[in-house]
Design a protein around this motif. Structure first.
Motif, PDB file in Angstrom:
ATOM      1  N   GLY A 233      -9.403  23.279   1.681  1.00 33.14           N
ATOM      2  CA  GLY A 233      -9.550  22.407   2.975  1.00 33.14           C
ATOM      3  C   GLY A 233      -8.830  20.966   2.562  1.00 33.14           C
ATOM      4  N   ALA A 234      -8.223  20.757   1.352  1.00 30.88           N
ATOM      5  CA  ALA A 234      -7.874  19.264   1.178  1.00 30.88           C
ATOM      6  C   ALA A 234      -7.111  18.866   2.373  1.00 30.88           C
ATOM      7  CB  ALA A 234      -7.356  19.096  -0.163  1.00 30.88           C
ATOM      8  N   ARG A 235      -7.133  17.542   2.764  1.00 27.71           N
ATOM      9  CA  ARG A 235      -6.329  17.296   3.950  1.00 27.71           C
ATOM     10  C   ARG A 235      -4.912  16.964   3.738  1.00 27.71           C
ATOM     11  NH1 ARG A 235      -6.425  12.146   2.687  1.00 27.71           N
ATOM     12  NH2 ARG A 235      -8.150  11.150   2.288  1.00 27.71           N
ATOM     13  N   ARG A 236      -4.465  16.252   2.325  1.00 24.93           N
ATOM     14  CA  ARG A 236      -3.182  15.829   2.351  1.00 24.93           C
ATOM     15  C   ARG A 236      -2.349  17.179   1.393  1.00 24.93           C
ATOM     16  NH1 ARG A 236      -4.851  10.729   0.802  1.00 24.93           N
ATOM     17  NH2 ARG A 236      -4.791  11.531  -1.418  1.00 24.93           N
ATOM     18  N   ARG A 237      -3.047  17.423   0.296  1.00 25.16           N
ATOM     19  CA  ARG A 237      -2.593  18.237  -0.550  1.00 25.16           C
ATOM     20  C   ARG A 237      -1.145  17.845  -1.075  1.00 25.16           C
ATOM     21  NH1 ARG A 237      -3.332  23.743   2.738  1.00 25.16           N
ATOM     22  NH2 ARG A 237      -1.216  22.868   3.254  1.00 25.16           N
ATOM     23  N   ALA A 238      -1.293  16.644  -1.495  1.00 22.79           N
ATOM     24  CA  ALA A 238       0.110  16.188  -1.928  1.00 22.79           C
ATOM     25  C   ALA A 238      -0.104  15.002  -3.045  1.00 22.79           C
ATOM     26  CB  ALA A 238       0.716  15.402  -0.760  1.00 22.79           C
ATOM     27  N   LEU A 239       0.897  14.146  -3.345  1.00 24.65           N
ATOM     28  CA  LEU A 239       0.450  13.122  -4.181  1.00 24.65           C
ATOM     29  C   LEU A 239       0.303  13.484  -5.564  1.00 24.65           C
ATOM     30  CD1 LEU A 239      -0.998  10.589  -1.933  1.00 24.65           C
ATOM     31  CD2 LEU A 239       1.608  10.531  -2.623  1.00 24.65           C
ATOM     32  N   MET A 240       0.904  14.745  -6.012  1.00 23.09           N
ATOM     33  CA  MET A 240       0.307  15.123  -7.487  1.00 23.09           C
ATOM     34  C   MET A 240       1.715  14.934  -8.360  1.00 23.09           C
ATOM     35  SD  MET A 240      -0.784  19.014  -6.555  1.00 23.09           S
ATOM     36  CE  MET A 240       0.756  19.729  -6.579  1.00 23.09           C
ATOM     37  N   HIS A 241       1.392  14.256  -9.336  1.00 19.24           N
ATOM     38  CA  HIS A 241       2.571  13.931 -10.353  1.00 19.24           C
ATOM     39  C   HIS A 241       1.876  14.295 -11.706  1.00 19.24           C
ATOM     40  CE1 HIS A 241       4.698  11.716  -7.515  1.00 19.24           C
ATOM     41  NE2 HIS A 241       3.588  11.134  -7.098  1.00 19.24           N
ATOM     42  N   PRO A 242       2.314  15.631 -12.283  1.00 15.43           N
ATOM     43  CA  PRO A 242       1.549  15.990 -13.574  1.00 15.43           C
ATOM     44  C   PRO A 242       2.296  15.516 -14.537  1.00 15.43           C
ATOM     45  CG  PRO A 242       3.203  17.703 -12.382  1.00 15.43           C
ATOM     46  CD  PRO A 242       3.205  16.677 -11.421  1.00 15.43           C
ATOM     47  N   CYS A 243       1.726  15.366 -15.821  1.00 10.32           N
ATOM     48  CA  CYS A 243       2.058  14.910 -16.827  1.00 10.32           C
ATOM     49  C   CYS A 243       2.061  15.673 -18.107  1.00 10.32           C
ATOM     50  CB  CYS A 243       1.150  13.600 -17.032  1.00 10.32           C
ATOM     51  SG  CYS A 243       1.758  12.885 -18.422  1.00 10.32           S
ATOM     52  N   TRP A 244       2.951  15.854 -18.896  1.00 11.68           N
ATOM     53  CA  TRP A 244       3.103  16.864 -20.070  1.00 11.68           C
ATOM     54  C   TRP A 244       2.149  15.962 -21.159  1.00 11.68           C
ATOM     55  CZ3 TRP A 244       4.721  21.503 -20.104  1.00 11.68           C
ATOM     56  CH2 TRP A 244       5.495  21.967 -19.346  1.00 11.68           C
ATOM     57  N   LEU A 245       1.073  16.782 -21.647  1.00 14.77           N
ATOM     58  CA  LEU A 245       0.375  16.143 -22.681  1.00 14.77           C
ATOM     59  C   LEU A 245       0.968  16.452 -24.094  1.00 14.77           C
ATOM     60  CD1 LEU A 245      -3.202  17.203 -21.277  1.00 14.77           C
ATOM     61  CD2 LEU A 245      -2.050  14.960 -21.047  1.00 14.77           C
ATOM     62  N   ASP A 246       1.620  17.614 -24.205  1.00 14.47           N
ATOM     63  CA  ASP A 246       2.373  17.945 -25.395  1.00 14.47           C
ATOM     64  C   ASP A 246       3.481  19.101 -24.811  1.00 14.47           C
ATOM     65  OD1 ASP A 246       0.892  20.503 -25.218  1.00 14.47           O
ATOM     66  OD2 ASP A 246      -0.511  19.852 -26.777  1.00 14.47           O
ATOM     67  N   ALA A 247       4.012  19.826 -25.522  1.00 18.34           N
ATOM     68  CA  ALA A 247       5.183  20.766 -25.129  1.00 18.34           C
ATOM     69  C   ALA A 247       4.678  22.182 -24.502  1.00 18.34           C
ATOM     70  CB  ALA A 247       6.137  21.245 -26.300  1.00 18.34           C
ATOM     71  N   SER A 248       3.253  22.253 -24.565  1.00 21.19           N
ATOM     72  CA  SER A 248       2.612  23.624 -23.900  1.00 21.19           C
ATOM     73  C   SER A 248       1.547  23.253 -23.168  1.00 21.19           C
ATOM     74  CB  SER A 248       2.189  24.541 -25.234  1.00 21.19           C
ATOM     75  OG  SER A 248       1.209  23.801 -25.835  1.00 21.19           O
ATOM     76  N   THR A 249       1.211  22.031 -22.705  1.00 16.89           N
ATOM     77  CA  THR A 249       0.001  21.569 -21.862  1.00 16.89           C
ATOM     78  C   THR A 249       0.405  20.634 -21.093  1.00 16.89           C
ATOM     79  OG1 THR A 249      -1.185  20.312 -23.556  1.00 16.89           O
ATOM     80  CG2 THR A 249      -1.563  22.483 -23.339  1.00 16.89           C
TER      81      THR A 249
END
Length: 142
Positions: free
Chosen positions: A88-104
């Protein structure tokens, strides 16, 4: 529509756009090298090259999904990651993932006040860090 986010890698960069497309550009020729139409419903928010694997791009969009793409075969994503947004999140946006290393990688989710950490090989969420408010972007220090 203009790019919402830009990621650099060697002689290329990737853009995420409000129209839902993600594209790669060759800096040597300043021409488009690849494009995924409708990569994300309601707009793409982010594109990140995988460390050490320039043929892989992680994308995120307003559809509350993160996708891993292999640039050698763009018919479908290699993996799709979801569940980091509250129901039920209203926007479901503004996600900017970040690599922690090559597998996560880590990504915030609306309505959860936490960061979710995913393992790419298993496709599973491996950790959750409560941060007290919704996280919309992450930056790595290298």
């Amino acid at each position: 529509l203009g790019p919402a986010d830009v990621a650099l890698s060697n002689d290329a960069f990737a853009t995420a756009s409000d129209d839902g497309a993600v594209a790669g550009w060759d800096l040597r020729t300043f021409s488009r090298a690849w494009r995924v139409e409708r990569c994300h419903a309601d707009g793409a928010q982010s594109a990140r090259y995988r460390p050490g694997r320039d043929e892989h791009v992680l994308t995120a969009g307003r559809d509350a999904v993160v996708k891993l793409w292999d640039l050698r075969s763009l018919a479908a994503p290699l993996a799709t990651f979801s569940g980091h947004h509250a129901a039920g999140a209203r926007r479901r946006a503004l996600m900017h993932p970040c690599w922690l290393d090559a597998s996560t990688f880590a990504v915030g989710g609306e309505g959860t006040a936490r960061l979710a950490v995913y393992d790419v090989a298993s496709g599973r969420q491996t950790a959750s860090l409560q941060i007290g408010s919704d996280c919309t972007a992450l930056a790595d220090v290298r």
